[in-house]
Write a protein that holds these residues in place. Sequence first.
Motif, PDB file in Angstrom:
ATOM      1  N   VAL A  94       0.768  -1.337  -0.041  1.00 44.51           N
ATOM      2  CA  VAL A  94      -0.011  -0.127   0.024  1.00 44.51           C
ATOM      3  C   VAL A  94       0.904   1.129  -0.108  1.00 44.51           C
ATOM      4  CG1 VAL A  94      -1.653   1.367   1.467  1.00 44.51           C
ATOM      5  CG2 VAL A  94      -2.038  -1.186   1.142  1.00 44.51           C
ATOM      6  N   ALA A  95       1.840   1.232   0.716  1.00 47.89           N
ATOM      7  CA  ALA A  95       2.745   2.403   0.830  1.00 47.89           C
ATOM      8  C   ALA A  95       3.384   2.745  -0.493  1.00 47.89           C
ATOM      9  CB  ALA A  95       3.941   2.483   1.864  1.00 47.89           C
ATOM     10  N   GLY A  96       3.761   1.694  -1.292  1.00 44.22           N
ATOM     11  CA  GLY A  96       4.319   2.014  -2.563  1.00 44.22           C
ATOM     12  C   GLY A  96       3.279   2.483  -3.577  1.00 44.22           C
ATOM     13  N   ALA A  97       2.168   1.842  -3.560  1.00 44.14           N
ATOM     14  CA  ALA A  97       1.104   2.598  -4.302  1.00 44.14           C
ATOM     15  C   ALA A  97       0.628   3.917  -4.025  1.00 44.14           C
ATOM     16  CB  ALA A  97      -0.360   1.768  -4.017  1.00 44.14           C
ATOM     17  N   LEU A  98       0.663   4.353  -2.727  1.00 45.11           N
ATOM     18  CA  LEU A  98       0.581   5.834  -2.431  1.00 45.11           C
ATOM     19  C   LEU A  98       1.528   6.434  -2.848  1.00 45.11           C
ATOM     20  CD1 LEU A  98      -0.563   5.171   1.257  1.00 45.11           C
ATOM     21  CD2 LEU A  98      -2.104   5.899  -0.504  1.00 45.11           C
ATOM     22  N   MET A  99       2.647   6.208  -2.871  1.00 44.48           N
ATOM     23  CA  MET A  99       3.933   7.138  -3.281  1.00 44.48           C
ATOM     24  C   MET A  99       4.053   7.013  -4.757  1.00 44.48           C
ATOM     25  SD  MET A  99       7.278   5.963  -0.728  1.00 44.48           S
ATOM     26  CE  MET A  99       7.221   6.773   0.973  1.00 44.48           C
ATOM     27  N   GLN A 100       3.834   5.895  -5.444  1.00 43.46           N
ATOM     28  CA  GLN A 100       3.543   6.020  -6.891  1.00 43.46           C
ATOM     29  C   GLN A 100       2.385   7.106  -7.221  1.00 43.46           C
ATOM     30  OE1 GLN A 100       3.301   2.165  -8.415  1.00 43.46           O
ATOM     31  NE2 GLN A 100       5.377   1.542  -7.630  1.00 43.46           N
ATOM     32  N   GLY A 101       1.240   7.079  -6.631  1.00 46.15           N
ATOM     33  CA  GLY A 101       0.090   8.136  -6.881  1.00 46.15           C
ATOM     34  C   GLY A 101       0.533   9.542  -6.654  1.00 46.15           C
ATOM     35  N   VAL A 102       1.215   9.832  -5.504  1.00 42.78           N
ATOM     36  CA  VAL A 102       1.378  11.061  -5.335  1.00 42.78           C
ATOM     37  C   VAL A 102       2.433  11.843  -6.136  1.00 42.78           C
ATOM     38  CG1 VAL A 102       2.544  12.484  -3.083  1.00 42.78           C
ATOM     39  CG2 VAL A 102       0.810  10.756  -2.646  1.00 42.78           C
TER      40      VAL A 102
END
Length: 353
Positions: A94-102
């Motif tokens: 989830v952290a990776g998905a958030l960072m890629q989105g931000v």
Amino acid sequence: MRSFNDSRDVPRSKGHTPSAGEHAYRRAAFHALLIVAIIAACALSVMFGARPVGLDDVIRAFSDASADDIAAEAIQLRVPRTILGLLVGAALGVAGALMQGVMRNPLADPSILGLNSGAAFAIVCSIAFAGLSTPRQYIWVALLGASLTAVLVWLVGSVGRSGPTPLKLTLAGAVISSALASLTSAILLPRVDVISTYRFWQVGGLSGGRFELMAPILPLFAIGFILALWSARHLNALALGDQLAAGLGVSMTRVRVLAWAAAVLLSASSTALAGPIGFVGLVVPHAARLVVGPDYRRIITASMLMGPLLMVAADVIGRVVTRPDDVEVGIVTALIGAPVFVMLVRGSKVREV
């Protein structure tokens, strides 16, 4: 009069376009399949290790609390390790998905943006200068180091009129990560005793999973997951670009700050408990995107399931291939993630050309 076989009555289309109901059914089936795979991976994680145990031993260990043979002892050690793998895998995915989105950067993940380097630097400083030596102490030091590094990356990436743009955040993470890695090496080189203590944490693994160590960090995981689910729908607007997102009424700064905070809480807590495990936050969101599409609500939900599956499966592989010794899960995920990272970089270059 037309017959029922008249070709003009047959719609001419290149193929069947799935309806919304069919898409929903496929997603539900995919999530159900992931859950079944996770259950199977957990069963294998409890059964396999230096001493393999049978399914009957597992059932007896859970049904009879007084069982004290070797099989029951092995199972009692593997259960918290498996739960830690589930928790860390979900958090890093989830952290990776958030960072890629931000950051609107497909190559972003907690390790690339310096959080692992920050935690490592804090651990080395605590061992060398404060004399810390227990896992309970390392957890809070690593959490503090990763969190402060994330704040520093955000501040450096926010310099200038344009604020925290994706490009500046990426560059800030790369520069700060390199600087912290150099400082860590400078502290370690003249201190052989610190190297011997630090190297076990540096690899990243689940062998130290214990309930008493996980319990204090669980509220941070919970807050991180809640913020991630709230941020998911707003990340779709950010993916359209800052101007269009602002036109839709989305507060870009608030969404970025909250999504970044969620990613930091999840990745820093994971690093504190399991050490610097790389590539999970990079590989899992991409795999989820290939299956469920570009909607971040679905990517984050799928990452919550695919991350634990990857982590637990990698841990089982590490225990089986070199039995009776263990290969730490951080090494296995690196072997899986490194080729994927190379393919992503090559694909990015091709698109730029």
